[in-house]
Structures are given as structure tokens and as C-alpha cells.
Write a protein that holds these residues in place. Structure first.
Motif, PDB file in Angstrom:
ATOM      1  N   ASP A 149      64.055 -10.087  27.313  1.00  0.00           N
ATOM      2  CA  ASP A 149      62.875  -9.902  28.113  1.00  0.00           C
ATOM      3  C   ASP A 149      62.081  -8.762  27.399  1.00  0.00           C
ATOM      4  N   SER A 150      60.877  -8.607  27.025  1.00  0.00           N
ATOM      5  CA  SER A 150      60.556  -7.618  26.316  1.00  0.00           C
ATOM      6  C   SER A 150      60.310  -6.459  27.399  1.00  0.00           C
ATOM      7  N   ASP A 151      60.154  -6.720  28.574  1.00  0.00           N
ATOM      8  CA  ASP A 151      60.044  -5.335  29.415  1.00  0.00           C
ATOM      9  C   ASP A 151      61.395  -4.730  29.887  1.00  0.00           C
ATOM     10  N   SER A 152      62.399  -5.552  30.273  1.00  0.00           N
ATOM     11  CA  SER A 152      63.558  -5.110  30.680  1.00  0.00           C
ATOM     12  C   SER A 152      64.499  -4.697  29.285  1.00  0.00           C
ATOM     13  N   ARG A 153      64.315  -5.562  28.415  1.00  0.00           N
ATOM     14  CA  ARG A 153      65.152  -5.284  27.188  1.00  0.00           C
ATOM     15  C   ARG A 153      66.475  -6.016  27.110  1.00  0.00           C
ATOM     16  N   ASP A 156      67.200 -12.674  28.790  1.00  0.00           N
ATOM     17  CA  ASP A 156      66.575 -13.753  29.517  1.00  0.00           C
ATOM     18  C   ASP A 156      67.000 -14.995  29.312  1.00  0.00           C
ATOM     19  N   THR A 183      69.889  -5.942  19.475  1.00  0.00           N
ATOM     20  CA  THR A 183      69.376  -5.726  20.782  1.00  0.00           C
ATOM     21  C   THR A 183      70.348  -4.874  21.665  1.00  0.00           C
ATOM     22  N   GLY A 334      58.180   4.797  30.243  1.00  0.00           N
ATOM     23  CA  GLY A 334      58.721   3.465  30.281  1.00  0.00           C
ATOM     24  C   GLY A 334      59.936   3.310  30.849  1.00  0.00           C
ATOM     25  N   ASP A 335      60.593   2.046  31.004  1.00  0.00           N
ATOM     26  CA  ASP A 335      61.833   1.879  31.553  1.00  0.00           C
ATOM     27  C   ASP A 335      62.692   1.823  30.552  1.00  0.00           C
ATOM     28  N   TRP A 351      60.015  -0.321  19.422  1.00  0.00           N
ATOM     29  CA  TRP A 351      58.945   0.420  19.087  1.00  0.00           C
ATOM     30  C   TRP A 351      58.308  -0.402  17.783  1.00  0.00           C
ATOM     31  N   GLN A 394      55.812   9.246  20.707  1.00  0.00           N
ATOM     32  CA  GLN A 394      54.986   8.559  22.018  1.00  0.00           C
ATOM     33  C   GLN A 394      53.899   9.146  22.347  1.00  0.00           C
TER      34      GLN A 394
END
Length: 404
Positions: A149-153, A156, A183, A334-335, A351, A394
Motif C-alpha cells: 500500500d503506497s500510503d501505509s507502506r 496490501d 520493502t 508523512g506517515d 522516495w 524533503q
């Protein structure tokens, strides 16, 4: 005729290593290297390996004769025990020593092609950089399944299973047994159970690559997913490496395992594996395998090794917590909770290329494309500098992309 050839494509990780070596800055930092390092920047020789080598292997050897196509039988037996908890399943497994984990991947890939050249091997997106090239070079077709999942890393699992719905009977699903590279996001027990049922129902064959056993959790925990699959799936491919958990990088020690549907299939499968090895490297080197065998069979050495693995795990976890805390304190946007949830040496931050270029060119910090950071290579004294550089990169990108 044979030497005027195209330049060829460099492997991105080896190219990064080359750039790092050529960088003359004194305070450069390499977070892309895929090895465990101590705070002094060196990859240590494990005490259990030292003792096994000097006090047993070298003293006991009386010959350097070949061990045969299957390699070191004692090593093969003990690696089977380390990975497969059920004795009946172990007796149905064909095990062959290989030249490292990559050698095992190639051997299994060639075996799959020799039996079913029309199958597709499904690989996670992303995956270990050498997975796809090895599979393709063996002649196999590959497809990718969504993984993270690209948001939570984090994994999924719904996306994984949705992608694999397109797999056909007889296809092979390549899975990371633990400590997913690049990952750091691993399946949990419920995920492994879902995968088991899914693959069993669709008649898909698991191919579990386990290169970091003992660096995410205990040895048993890191082999847990593999054994969930083995509880009901009768055929499976397994590849194992002793580079990371024994620190035997240069010795090239690995194993290829094929779990057979019936015990009486094992001799034919081993013969096929041996013939494939004969047509490639023939017989694997014995020295590293003999060290591993001795560590796994001598109680004192085994206890010492398990203790050392525990210290390595704690160093990785400590570095994760330290970088997480420093980034939080410095206002990272970011999370980043995934840093604490991921397992093993790596985490992928996702990144962009511009960010990674800023880190390298402006701060002398080398990171693999995609943002894979090796937490096992971070020196404690560099934590604040790394975190400050990340936040500075960043902020710079934010100003460039969102000018006032």
C-alpha cells in the motif's frame, strides 16, 4: 567478433556501490549496501563462524575432494531442519546445496523451465532486484502482483490476491519468506493463511525465497509463513541463503529445496537438480557449507549463533527506533509508522529519484532507487545527520514543487 559488443546495462545497486567508492568525500554514508554492518562500518565475522572454522572445520578436514553434485549432505540435512518443521514434509523434500541464494534461484528457475516452460512466475512489485533477471534468463515468463500500500507502506493483501486472480493453474508464485527486500513489509499469519487457501484452490505452486531467516524475528518465527503453506500445500519450491544470517557472504552458501507431492518422487527430482547443476557450475564449494553444518550440529556453537542473531536483530530494531524518533523530532512530513513495523534489514520509503539525487549529491548519502534504506548499515553516530539530511531534502523538494 566476440569482443566488440554493446556496453550493456549496469545493475543499479552495483552501480551505486561503484559511485560510492569513487566519491572522495570523507563523511559519505552508504545506506544502499545490502549487508549487515557494525557501528565501525565493517561487516563482522561472527564468533560462531570463527570458532566453527578454526576449531572444527580446518582441524578436522583431511581432504579437499569434491562433495558431489548435491554438495555437503550434512549441510543439506540441517538446512532442511532449519526451514521445515514437519519431519514427514522434510522426508519429501529434495535438497541441494548451491552457490549462494542467487545460485539457488537460478537452479530452481532452470528446473521449473525444464518441467513446465509455459508457466508464468508471479513476482511481487517491487521485489529483490535479481529475481526478474534470473527468471527471465532461465526462459521463464514473469508477471507482477501488487504488493504494498503506497500510503501505509505495509502489505496490501487484498491487492495481492486481486492481482493473482489472473494466475492460471500451474503458475508459480514467488514469495519472500520473511524480511521482504526491498520493502521490509511482511505478510502476517492471517495473510499466509489466506495465501495458502488461495493457492490451494487455484492450484498454484508457491516459490518461497527466504534469505534473511532470523533477522526479522526468531528462526522459527521467520519460517512460520513457509510452514503455514507446507501444512496443506504438497508441492513447493524453496530457496535459502546463508549470507546474511551466518555472515558468510563471500563463501556463497545456499540451498535449493523442492518439496515433492510424494516421498518416492524425491530421487528423480534430486537427479534432475543435479544434472542442471552439472551443466552449470557442477559442484558447490564445501568450506562455507561445512561451517554452517558444524554450527547447526554442535550445541555450543548453535547457542552462540542464535545469541549473535539476537544481537543483530536488536541492532536493526534499535536503529529503526532511533531514525524514526529523529525524523519525528525534526518534523518529517508523512506517515513513518512503518519504520517500526517492518522486519529485517530494509525499509522502502518510496522516495522519488529527485529526492535520492539530492541525498547523494548534497549530503553524500547513498540510497537505492525507490528509497530502500538498510537499517543494518547505519552507525549510531550518523542517525541525526541522516535524519537532518532527509528532512532537508524533503523541504527543498517541497519548495521547488510548491513555490510561493
Amino acid at each position: 567478433m566476440y569482443t566488440n559488443i554493446p556496453k550493456g546495462t549496469k545493475d543499479p545497486i552495483f552501480a551505486l556501490n561503484e559511485s560510492f567508492k569513487n566519491d572522495l568525500r570523507e563523511k559519505k554514508i552508504d545506506l544502499g549496501v545490502g549487508v549487515f554492518k557494525a557501528d565501525n562500518g565493517l561487516t563482522p565475522l561472527m564468533k560462531s563462524v570463527q570458532v566453527a572454522e578454526s576449531s572444527y572445520v580446518i582441524k578436522e578436514q583431511s581432504s579437499k575432494v569434491y562433495k558431489g553434485l548435491m554438495g555437503n549432505d550434512g549441510f543439506n540435512r540441517e538446512i532442511g531442519k532449519l526451514l521445515i518443521e514437519n519431519n514427514d514434509v522434510r522426508e519429501s523434500a529434495a535438497v541441494i546445496q548451491t552457490t549462494g541464494g542467487s545460485g539457488a534461484l537460478r537452479l530452481i528457475s532452470d528446473y521449473i523451465y525444464s518441467v513446465n516452460p509455459d508457466c508464468t512466475v508471479w513476482v511481487s512489485n517491487p521485489s529483490y532486484a535479481n529475481h526478474a533477471p534470473i527468471l527471465k534468463d532461465a526462459g521463464l515468463k514473469i508477471c507482477y502482483y501488487d504488493y504494498i500500500d503506497s500510503d501505509s507502506r505495509m502489505v496490501d493483501i487484498k491487492a495481492v490476491l486481486s492481482s493473482l486472480n489472473s494466475a492460471k493453474e500451474g503458475d508459480v508464485i514467488l514469495l519472500h519468506g520473511c524480511c521482504h527486500n526491498p520493502t521490509g513489509a511482511d505478510f502476517n499469519k492471517e495473510d499466509w493463511t489466506q495465501l495458502k487457501e488461495f493457492m490451494k484452490n487455484k492450484r498454484l505452486t508457491p516459490f518461497v525465497d527466504i534469505a534473511y531467516q532470523g533477522l526479522g524475528g526468531t528462526l522459527e518465527q521467520d519460517a512460520g509463513g513457509l510452514n503455514i503453506l507446507l501444512s496443506e500445500i504438497q508441492e513447493m519450491f524453496i530457496t535459502s541463503s546463508c549470507s546474511k544470517n551466518f555472515g558468510l557472504y563471500a563463501e556463497r552458501v545456499g540451498a535449493a529445496i523442492i518439496v515433492c507431492k510424494q516421498k518416492d518422487f524425491v530421487p528423480n527430482v534430486k537427479r534432475r537438480l543435479g544434472n542442471i547443476a552439472l551443466n552449470s557450475y557442477a559442484m558447490p564449494p564445501n568450506h562455507g557449507a561445512a561451517i554452517v553444518e558444524k554450527i547447526l550440529t554442535e550445541p555450543f556453537l548453535n547457542c552462540l549463533w542464535v545469541d549473535e542473531l539476537g544481537h543483530m536483530r536488536e541492532r536493526i530494531k534499535s536503529n529503526r527506533l532511533a531514525l524514526y524518533s529523529a525524523l519525528k523530532d525534526l518534523g518529517y512530513i508523512g506517515d513513518i509508522e512503518f519504520i517500526l513495523s517492518h522486519k529485517g534489514m530494509f525499509s522502502s520509503f518510496g522516495w522519488c529519484e529527485s529526492f535520492i539525487n539530492i541525498m547523494r549529491e548534497s549530503h553524500g548519502i547513498y540510497i537505492v532507487q525507490g528509497g530502500r534504506v538498510n537499517f543494518a548499515a547505519i552507525a549510531k553516530n550518523d542517525i541525526i545527520r541522516i535524519a537532518s539530511s532527509i528532512c532537508a531534502a524533503q523541504n527543498l523538494l517541497h519548495r521547488v514543487l510548491s513555490p510561493v
